[in-house]
Design an enzyme around this catalytic site. Structure first.
Site, PDB file in Angstrom:
ATOM      1  N   ASP A 278       0.847  -1.185   0.000  1.00  0.00           N
ATOM      2  CA  ASP A 278       0.000   0.000   0.000  1.00  0.00           C
ATOM      3  C   ASP A 278       0.882   1.235   0.000  1.00  0.00           C
ATOM      4  O   ASP A 278       1.977   1.226   0.588  1.00  0.00           O
ATOM      5  CB  ASP A 278      -0.902   0.008   1.243  1.00  0.00           C
ATOM      6  CG  ASP A 278      -1.774   1.254   1.319  1.00  0.00           C
ATOM      7  OD1 ASP A 278      -2.705   1.372   0.500  1.00  0.00           O
ATOM      8  OD2 ASP A 278      -1.523   2.096   2.192  1.00  0.00           O
TER       9      ASP A 278
ATOM     10  N   GLU B 152       0.945   5.504   0.693  1.00  0.00           N
ATOM     11  CA  GLU B 152       0.336   6.755   1.118  1.00  0.00           C
ATOM     12  C   GLU B 152       0.973   7.852   0.278  1.00  0.00           C
ATOM     13  O   GLU B 152       2.187   7.836   0.042  1.00  0.00           O
ATOM     14  CB  GLU B 152       0.556   7.007   2.607  1.00  0.00           C
ATOM     15  CG  GLU B 152      -0.102   5.989   3.522  1.00  0.00           C
ATOM     16  CD  GLU B 152      -1.614   5.932   3.368  1.00  0.00           C
ATOM     17  OE1 GLU B 152      -2.217   6.976   3.032  1.00  0.00           O
ATOM     18  OE2 GLU B 152      -2.194   4.857   3.578  1.00  0.00           O
TER      19      GLU B 152
ATOM     20  N   HIS C 166      -5.083   4.353   7.714  1.00  0.00           N
ATOM     21  CA  HIS C 166      -4.571   5.081   6.553  1.00  0.00           C
ATOM     22  C   HIS C 166      -3.057   5.256   6.646  1.00  0.00           C
ATOM     23  O   HIS C 166      -2.508   6.309   6.313  1.00  0.00           O
ATOM     24  CB  HIS C 166      -5.281   6.427   6.380  1.00  0.00           C
ATOM     25  CG  HIS C 166      -6.734   6.285   6.050  1.00  0.00           C
ATOM     26  ND1 HIS C 166      -7.188   5.915   4.802  1.00  0.00           N
ATOM     27  CD2 HIS C 166      -7.836   6.413   6.823  1.00  0.00           C
ATOM     28  CE1 HIS C 166      -8.507   5.854   4.816  1.00  0.00           C
ATOM     29  NE2 HIS C 166      -8.918   6.137   6.036  1.00  0.00           N
TER      30      HIS C 166
ATOM     31  N   ASP D 248      -2.555  -0.878   7.054  1.00  0.00           N
ATOM     32  CA  ASP D 248      -3.630  -1.095   6.085  1.00  0.00           C
ATOM     33  C   ASP D 248      -3.475  -2.404   5.316  1.00  0.00           C
ATOM     34  O   ASP D 248      -4.461  -3.068   5.010  1.00  0.00           O
ATOM     35  CB  ASP D 248      -3.700   0.077   5.102  1.00  0.00           C
ATOM     36  CG  ASP D 248      -4.344   1.312   5.727  1.00  0.00           C
ATOM     37  OD1 ASP D 248      -4.695   1.262   6.919  1.00  0.00           O
ATOM     38  OD2 ASP D 248      -4.491   2.322   5.019  1.00  0.00           O
TER      39      ASP D 248
END
Length: 286
Positions: A25, A27, A173, A178
């Protein structure tokens, strides 16, 4: 800060042949709609998972400093909590590119909405430093798979909503948290689908199965335009959640039921229980 693997395991020919799954993931910054800006990676997090036992073999997470710190706006900080000060001393992408390439290349990629968002950002980041991007041997996008297989019985298909439905807590988040939540959501969804397919008269979906399925074209093509036309982040937090990240959701009766059923299945079928669940619910690679 850069995080290392939980069990720093070197890759081998046997590991590659086993087609390990890497859940990852990103950000990112939130570009200004009128400024012609691009998304810039602020954090990368990943876990390597054994496909037969679904156990975590390795993990890696690092903050990443964009070349232009001014791109880390207050809007970006509101989305993921990553401030300009937090990444000011973090490594540049080129400094961690080798590690990111090694953890992604030649594995099955898995994540929520990675097909539309994360994969594009990875390619852009490697292109920016003049290097070829890592290549997956397969891909499992849980947003696409669960939209097709699980429908909207849990509400919208955001990770935060799915996690709330199963009583898994609140989405942070942040990359590493996550991806671990993503794996747990898949396990829970697979359990429900397995029960429904095995004992439809007892665990039927009550009309929420095939008749409740909403395809990507109906739910996400309008919210997430194709590459080049993206105007929002891949998984924005629900407006009602705000910043109350520390307050967990109440564990639901349904979430407790799926946990109990997983325990029963594991005792009855041994180590291959979850693997069989994934097989019967069609959540393995297509």
């Amino acid at each position: 800060m850069e995080g290392s693997s939980s069990s720093s395991m070197p890759r081998s020919a046997d590991a590659a042949a086993a087609a390990e799954i890497v859940f990852f993931d990103l950000e990112t910054t939130v570009p200004s709609r009128n400024g012609g800006q691009r998304f810039r990676v602020l954090e990368f997090g990943a876990i390597v998972v054994c496909p037969k036992k679904l156990v975590e073999l390795e993990s890696y997470c690092t903050l990443i400093r964009p070349a232009d710190l001014s791109m880390v706006s207050s809007t970006s900080a509101r989305v993921n909590g990553i401030t300009r000060e937090a990444v000011a001393t973090a490594p540049l992408f080129e400094d961690v590119a080798d590690r990111i390439f090694d953890i992604l290349n030649g594995r099955v990629w898995a994540g929520h909405n990675i097909h539309r968002f994360d994969c594009a950002r990875i390619r852009e980041a490697f292109a920016d430093i003049g290097r070829p991007a890592p290549v997956p041997v397969g891909m499992i996008d849980s947003l696409e798979v669960l939209t097709q297989k699980f429908g909207r019985r849990a509400g919208n298909m955001k990770m935060a909503t799915l996690a709330s439905y199963f009583g898994l807590g609140q989405q942070k988040h942040r990359s590493l948290a996550d991806v671990r939540m993503n794996l747990e959501v898949l396990k829970h969804c697979a359990t429900v689908l397995f029960l429904e397919s095995s004992l439809p008269d007892i665990f039927g979906s009550n009309g929420q199965g095939s008749s409740g399925i909403v395809t990507r074209s109906r739910t996400y093509n309008t919210r997430f335009p194709t590459e080049g036309g993206e105007t929002s982040r891949k998984s924005p937090p629900n407006a009602s959640l705000g910043h109350q990240r520390s307050a967990p959701y109440t564990i639901t009766k349904f979430g407790k039921m799926t946990e109990r059923m997983k325990d029963v299945l594991c005792k009855a079928q041994g180590r291959q229980a979850i693997n069989n669940i994934l097989k019967h619910s069609h959540l393995l690679l297509r």
